[in-house]
Write a protein that holds these residues in place. Structure first.
Motif, PDB file in Angstrom:
ATOM      1  N   GLU A  88       2.888   0.270   9.011  1.00 11.57           N
ATOM      2  CA  GLU A  88       2.021  -0.843   8.642  1.00 11.57           C
ATOM      3  C   GLU A  88       0.537  -0.527   8.779  1.00 11.57           C
ATOM      4  N   HIS A 115      -3.343   1.524  -2.916  1.00  9.58           N
ATOM      5  CA  HIS A 115      -2.821   0.178  -3.195  1.00  9.58           C
ATOM      6  C   HIS A 115      -1.503  -0.057  -2.469  1.00  9.58           C
ATOM      7  N   ASP A 118      -1.913  -0.566   1.244  1.00 11.36           N
ATOM      8  CA  ASP A 118      -2.924  -1.540   1.645  1.00 11.36           C
ATOM      9  C   ASP A 118      -4.120  -0.878   2.320  1.00 11.36           C
ATOM     10  N   SER A 207      -9.010   0.260  -5.486  1.00 14.11           N
ATOM     11  CA  SER A 207      -8.047   0.069  -4.402  1.00 14.11           C
ATOM     12  C   SER A 207      -8.719  -0.512  -3.160  1.00 14.11           C
ATOM     13  N   PRO A 208      -7.955  -0.898  -2.162  1.00 11.24           N
ATOM     14  CA  PRO A 208      -8.522  -1.585  -0.987  1.00 11.24           C
ATOM     15  C   PRO A 208      -9.670  -0.854  -0.315  1.00 11.24           C
ATOM     16  N   SER A 434      -7.168  -2.921   9.455  1.00 12.58           N
ATOM     17  CA  SER A 434      -5.941  -2.624   8.709  1.00 12.58           C
ATOM     18  C   SER A 434      -6.032  -1.346   7.883  1.00 12.58           C
ATOM     19  N   THR A 435      -7.251  -0.893   7.557  1.00 12.76           N
ATOM     20  CA  THR A 435      -7.386   0.289   6.711  1.00 12.76           C
ATOM     21  C   THR A 435      -7.695   1.525   7.552  1.00 12.76           C
ATOM     22  N   ARG A 454      -8.568  -8.702  -5.406  1.00 10.32           N
ATOM     23  CA  ARG A 454      -7.134  -8.446  -5.416  1.00 10.32           C
ATOM     24  C   ARG A 454      -6.392  -9.545  -6.165  1.00 10.32           C
TER      25      ARG A 454
END
Length: 457
Positions: A88, A115, A118, A207-208, A434-435, A454
């Motif tokens: 995750e 992508h 995430d 992308s994110p 998160s990244t 997004r």
């Protein structure tokens, strides 16, 4: 004064002879369960990322497949995409070659991975120097070092142009009404340069992370300069405090002339480790591991990297050859990058003979002592203290750990050393973002300010 936070990552070993194959706990390098176990252990320990190296051809020595290495592994993108589904937060870093690939396909693959994960993708940009690898590709051949880095720089520039070719509200989706707003210029690009002359439309929305995190592994002057100008992180092969500080100072000192600050490039040496209940137990285990890693056959093959001769008739437990290395163009270690590590084979051979004579080392002893020293050896407390010392002394920003047993060799580090680093207050107890850029403390590329929205859920 606040203490630096330590960055940790895990390298799933690829083409090397560092894994102890004879250990009953050693596992497959093909079955997905090995990769999943390794990645999930790294994520449990709150590591920044997992790293996969990649070789584009099976290695040969003396015209035969080099059977002391891993002889094959699934495709890097395939593995990383599968790992995105069973993790995750862990970053997913892959080595992809800039000499024998094309910017459009690589940009598309990394944008897709970013992508699907995430925002956890990273690209280790490497070059290839030998015709041996080039024979696998239509273009074939190889590039001189200056052209390799010229192509790599333009490759990365071109890929970045593709990543940045989507802007603002070029695609907005409303699933409730099923309507889409599109800009005809979404993904449009034109690049004309020495190595690439391409135009069209990039078909993967931004992308994110905007772009993947960029890693670089070169230690040459060209490699260091490339990292200072373009990379987010650079690997280092220096394992001592003094050498690490010198590399750190040199590379960080190059950033200003590229308009960058020291915090915009992380320096992450690869590091091996052996842990024991006590320092003495760990030292004894380290000796055993080194002898398992360097068989007699491995020792002879390693010596051939320098001597450039067939040394199969020599006893690995005997003295070094009294003949000098062959300085000819042909290399017996065809396809082995280590050949280029020894820029002066005659000087290296002379130094090794002197050290072997002074210490009464055999060929195998010499190879063990010069090439297979573990970076960190000791009890968990000793290893945690040493890692912290290196980072606080600006010899590194963290380490990429390479266990000698795959896939379970990372578990003991996660269970014993990580908690001690957390107690010292120099390592996270939970992910804060998160990244992968979040984990590494890197800002997003400026073009992300106009990034794509997004798709609504």
């Amino acid at each position: 004064m606040s203490r630096k936070q330590i960055h940790l990552a895990a390298h799933f070993p690829g083409v090397n002879n560092t894994t102890v194959w004879s250990d009953p706990k050693a596992g497959s390098h093909v079955e997905f369960s090995s990769f999943a176990h390794f990645a999930q252990t790294a994520e449990r320990a709150k590591f920044d990322f997992l790293f996969l190296a990649e070789g584009l051809r099976l290695r040969e020595q003396g015209g035969e497949i080099y059977d002391l290495d891993v002889v094959g592994r699934p495709d890097t993108f395939t593995i990383l995409t599968a790992l995105a589904a069973v993790t995750e937060r862990l970053g997913l870093t892959g080595t992809i070659n800039s000499t024998f690939n094309e910017p459009y396909e690589v940009a598309r693959q990394f944008a897709s991975l970013d992508h699907l994960s995430d925002g956890r993708a990273a690209w280790n940009v490497v070059t290839s120097w030998d015709a041996f690898t080039g024979e696998n590709f239509r273009r074939g051949g190889f590039l001189p070092q200056d052209e390799r880095y010229s192509r790599a720089k333009e490759f990365l520039t071109t890929a970045s142009e593709l990543f940045d070719s989507w802007h603002g509200d070029e695609i907005v989706a409303d699933r409730a009404s099923g309507t889409f707003l599109r800009d005809a210029q979404a993904g449009a690009f034109v690049h004309q340069g020495q190595h690439f002359d391409i135009s069209g439309q990039f078909n993967v929305p931004r992308s994110p992370q905007g772009r993947p995190v960029i890693f670089q592994a070169g230690d040459s002057d060209e490699g260091r300069e490339f990292a200072a100008s373009s990379a987010d992180a650079i690997f280092s092969r220096y394992s001592t405090l003094k050498e690490g500080q010198a590399f750190y100072t040199d590379v960080k000192g190059r950033l200003a002339r590229h308009g960058r600050t020291p915090d915009q490039l992380l320096i992450l040496p690869a590091a091996t480790f052996v842990l024991g209940e006590s320092d003495a137990e760990a030292a004894e285990l380290a000796r055993e591991v080194r002898r398992q890693q360097v068989s007699g056959a491995t020792a002879i093959k390693h010596l051939e990297f320098v001597w450039n001769r067939d040394l199969s008739g020599y006893d690995p437990d005997g003295p070094l050859p009294d003949i000098d290395p062959d300085l000819g163009e042909h290399t017996i270690a065809r396809g082995r990058a280590q050949v280029r590590m020894y820029r002066d084979p005659l000087a290296t051979a002379r130094e090794w003979r002197e050290r072997a004579a002074a210490n009464k080392w055999s060929i195998r002893d010499l190879v063990i002592e010069t090439g297979n020293r573990q970076s960190f050896v000791g009890s968990p407390a000793t290893v945690a203290e040493t890692i912290d010392e290196f980072v606080q002394a600006d010899a590194a920003d963290g380490f990429i750990l390479v266990p000698h047993i795959t896939p379970g060799g990372l578990d003991v580090f996660a269970d014993t050393v990580v908690p001690l680093l957390q107690e010292r207050g120099v390592y996270r107890t939970e992910y804060e973002g998160s990244t992968l850029r979040d984990h590494l403390g890197l800002t997003e590329p400026s073009a992300v300010e106009a990034g794509t929205r997004r798709v609504a859920s």
